[in-house]
Design a protein around this motif. Structure first.
Motif, mmCIF file in Angstrom:
data_model
loop_
_atom_site.group_PDB
_atom_site.id
_atom_site.type_symbol
_atom_site.label_atom_id
_atom_site.label_comp_id
_atom_site.label_asym_id
_atom_site.label_seq_id
_atom_site.Cartn_x
_atom_site.Cartn_y
_atom_site.Cartn_z
ATOM 1 N N PRO A 49 0.686 -1.319 -0.068
ATOM 2 C CA PRO A 49 -0.037 0.088 0.071
ATOM 3 C C PRO A 49 0.875 1.101 -0.061
ATOM 4 N N LEU A 50 0.457 2.301 -0.769
ATOM 5 C CA LEU A 50 1.281 3.727 -0.960
ATOM 6 C C LEU A 50 0.679 4.472 0.267
ATOM 7 N N ALA A 51 -0.516 4.427 0.785
ATOM 8 C CA ALA A 51 -0.867 5.325 1.828
ATOM 9 C C ALA A 51 -0.112 5.509 3.035
ATOM 10 N N GLY A 52 0.186 6.836 3.402
ATOM 11 C CA GLY A 52 1.233 6.897 4.694
ATOM 12 C C GLY A 52 2.396 6.901 4.384
ATOM 13 N N THR A 53 3.195 7.090 3.153
ATOM 14 C CA THR A 53 4.649 6.660 3.034
ATOM 15 C C THR A 53 5.276 8.114 2.561
ATOM 16 N N ALA A 54 4.448 9.096 2.364
ATOM 17 C CA ALA A 54 5.231 10.363 1.725
ATOM 18 C C ALA A 54 6.256 11.098 2.804
ATOM 19 N N ALA A 55 7.288 11.549 2.181
ATOM 20 C CA ALA A 55 8.028 12.487 2.997
ATOM 21 C C ALA A 55 7.386 13.379 3.730
ATOM 22 N N THR A 56 7.936 13.725 4.996
ATOM 23 C CA THR A 56 6.943 14.934 5.634
ATOM 24 C C THR A 56 7.964 16.037 5.745
ATOM 25 N N PRO A 79 0.981 24.193 -11.900
ATOM 26 C CA PRO A 79 1.316 23.484 -10.607
ATOM 27 C C PRO A 79 2.932 22.863 -10.910
ATOM 28 N N LEU A 80 3.711 22.616 -10.020
ATOM 29 C CA LEU A 80 4.949 21.951 -10.198
ATOM 30 C C LEU A 80 4.779 20.317 -9.879
ATOM 31 N N ALA A 81 5.215 19.453 -11.023
ATOM 32 C CA ALA A 81 5.229 18.140 -10.699
ATOM 33 C C ALA A 81 6.824 17.754 -10.819
ATOM 34 N N LEU A 82 7.231 17.208 -9.782
ATOM 35 C CA LEU A 82 8.443 16.740 -9.178
ATOM 36 C C LEU A 82 8.897 15.371 -9.078
ATOM 37 N N VAL A 83 9.741 14.921 -10.001
ATOM 38 C CA VAL A 83 9.699 13.740 -10.491
ATOM 39 C C VAL A 83 11.148 13.244 -9.628
ATOM 40 N N SER A 88 8.828 3.868 -6.883
ATOM 41 C CA SER A 88 9.230 4.839 -8.319
ATOM 42 C C SER A 88 8.371 4.181 -9.407
ATOM 43 N N PRO A 89 8.148 5.345 -10.247
ATOM 44 C CA PRO A 89 8.428 6.463 -10.064
ATOM 45 C C PRO A 89 7.782 7.572 -9.127
ATOM 46 N N THR A 90 8.212 8.032 -8.263
ATOM 47 C CA THR A 90 7.757 8.964 -7.154
ATOM 48 C C THR A 90 7.642 10.323 -7.656
ATOM 49 N N LEU A 91 6.515 11.074 -7.063
ATOM 50 C CA LEU A 91 6.111 12.388 -7.473
ATOM 51 C C LEU A 91 5.662 13.328 -6.404
ATOM 52 N N LEU A 92 6.143 14.543 -6.485
ATOM 53 C CA LEU A 92 5.608 15.346 -5.480
ATOM 54 C C LEU A 92 4.832 16.673 -6.563
ATOM 55 N N ALA A 145 2.130 13.673 -2.480
ATOM 56 C CA ALA A 145 3.060 12.703 -3.096
ATOM 57 C C ALA A 145 2.185 11.356 -3.592
ATOM 58 N N TYR A 146 2.873 10.995 -4.767
ATOM 59 C CA TYR A 146 2.213 9.923 -5.551
ATOM 60 C C TYR A 146 3.356 8.975 -5.875
ATOM 61 N N GLY A 147 3.059 7.625 -5.980
ATOM 62 C CA GLY A 147 3.901 6.517 -6.413
ATOM 63 C C GLY A 147 3.316 5.634 -7.375
ATOM 64 N N ARG A 148 4.282 4.984 -8.231
ATOM 65 C CA ARG A 148 4.052 4.414 -9.303
ATOM 66 C C ARG A 148 3.430 5.116 -10.385
ATOM 67 N N ALA A 149 4.019 6.167 -10.341
ATOM 68 C CA ALA A 149 3.172 7.331 -11.388
ATOM 69 C C ALA A 149 3.307 7.099 -12.977
ATOM 70 N N GLU A 150 2.570 7.348 -13.597
ATOM 71 C CA GLU A 150 2.632 7.068 -15.113
ATOM 72 C C GLU A 150 2.117 8.684 -15.581
ATOM 73 N N ALA A 151 2.351 9.032 -16.806
ATOM 74 C CA ALA A 151 2.236 10.272 -17.549
ATOM 75 C C ALA A 151 1.018 10.834 -17.328
ATOM 76 N N HIS A 152 0.067 9.641 -17.866
ATOM 77 C CA HIS A 152 -1.439 10.027 -18.011
ATOM 78 C C HIS A 152 -2.196 10.395 -16.666
#
Length: 313
Positions: A14-21, A135-139, A180-184, A191-198
């Protein structure tokens, strides 16, 4: 070739609760290659990097280096570097931008005030102004920290930039290599994980409309990990996706169990029980590391508090 990302995805971690603080993000453009600890192992002066780390310590400000997607050969320092500061706490979310010809100027910032959401020093020191662009998409693409960030993050950053995403940047470190790919995304700080462009484009469209896309979301960086999981659980349970609607107002308890209070701007409150568990079977948290059982945040219950519960005794 097995990677930490392959294992995590295969085990449906699971991804929830794994973002940098970080309540506030401070981003400095630094072209060229990055080492594992980029502030002190890049073409940024390592003395400055150490001084910035010391200035930010204990202030709720997280510093990261950014660069435009593409080739990373360093052909000399740019005359002007892009600098961003973003505060991610609902009710006082902002994203300001500036340029600087001398990154040592950043040492004059009031880091404690930035961490509290006060952007005045960013304006006075760097002549920063509210960001008016996309908005900023930081990969995360720092392969020196983990090869998955390079193998998966760089192609995503390149694809976003090639498709016209103006706010696409590479960033040094967001944690959670195995996602990965991780995104802020800034300014809201999710933050997001396993991100895809669409999917990233859907997320960015949501940001422009003032809402949070919860699919693939690791959590809001303004909150500690139990709060991240709790807030996402309330959003899922209620269908409330307005970015500024929910805040984590209290976290009681210690690992492995917390009671988290999530508040809505309309006055509603929820009590969310979050338990810390171990991810099994063991897996690598990073490529090349020993097998381990990384902590996971499991939401046990979501309960809206009734007026009777809320009434003073």
């Amino acid at each position: 070739m097995s990677t930490c990302t392959t294992a995590s995805r295969g085990l449906d971690e699971p991804l929830a609760g794994t973002a940098a603080t970080a309540r506030t993000w401070l981003l400095l453009e630094q072209p060229g290659p990055w080492g594992a600890k980029a502030l002190t192992s890049s073409h940024l002066d390592p003395v400055l990097g150490r001084a910035l780390e010391a200035a930010a310590k204990g202030t709720d400000v997280r510093i990261a280096l950014i660069r435009r997607p593409g080739r990373h050969a360093d052909f000399g320092m740019p005359a002007e570097r892009q600098v961003y500061a973003a505060h991610t706490v609902p009710g006082n979310v902002w994203l300001h931008s500036a340029t600087s010809s001398d990154p040592e100027e950043l040492l004059r910032l009031d880091f404690a005030a930035l961490g509290r959401g006060d952007h005045r020093s960013f304006g006075t020191v760097l002549q920063g102004r509210p960001h008016t662009g996309d908005p900023l998409a930081l990969v995360c693409t720092n392969g020196k920290r983990d090869r998955c960030c390079a193998l998966l993050g760089r192609p995503l950053a390149d694809e976003l930039a090639a498709s016209g995403v103006q706010g696409a940047w590479e960033v040094t470190h967001l944690g959670g290599h195995r996602f990965s790919p991780t995104l802020l995304v800034l300014p809201f700080g999710y933050a997001y994980g396993r991100a895809e462009a669409h999917h990233v484009k859907e997320v960015l469209q949501g940001v422009q409309e003032g809402r949070v896309v919860v699919d693939g979301c690791r959590g809001g960086s303004a909150w500690e990990r139990p709060g991240q999981a709790a807030e996402l659980a309330v959003r899922t349970a209620t269908g409330e996706y307005a970015a500024d609607a929910l805040s984590v107002t209290g976290t009681d308890g210690t690992a492995p169990r917390w009671e988290v209070t999530v508040a809505h701007t309309d006055g509603r409150l929820w009590r969310v029980i979050v338990a810390q568990g171990a991810s099994l079977p063991p897996r690598q948290e990073s490529c090349g590391s020993a097998l381990g059982s990384p902590a996971r945040m499991d939401v046990v219950a979501v309960r809206e508090l009734s007026p009777a519960v809320l009434a003073p005794r």
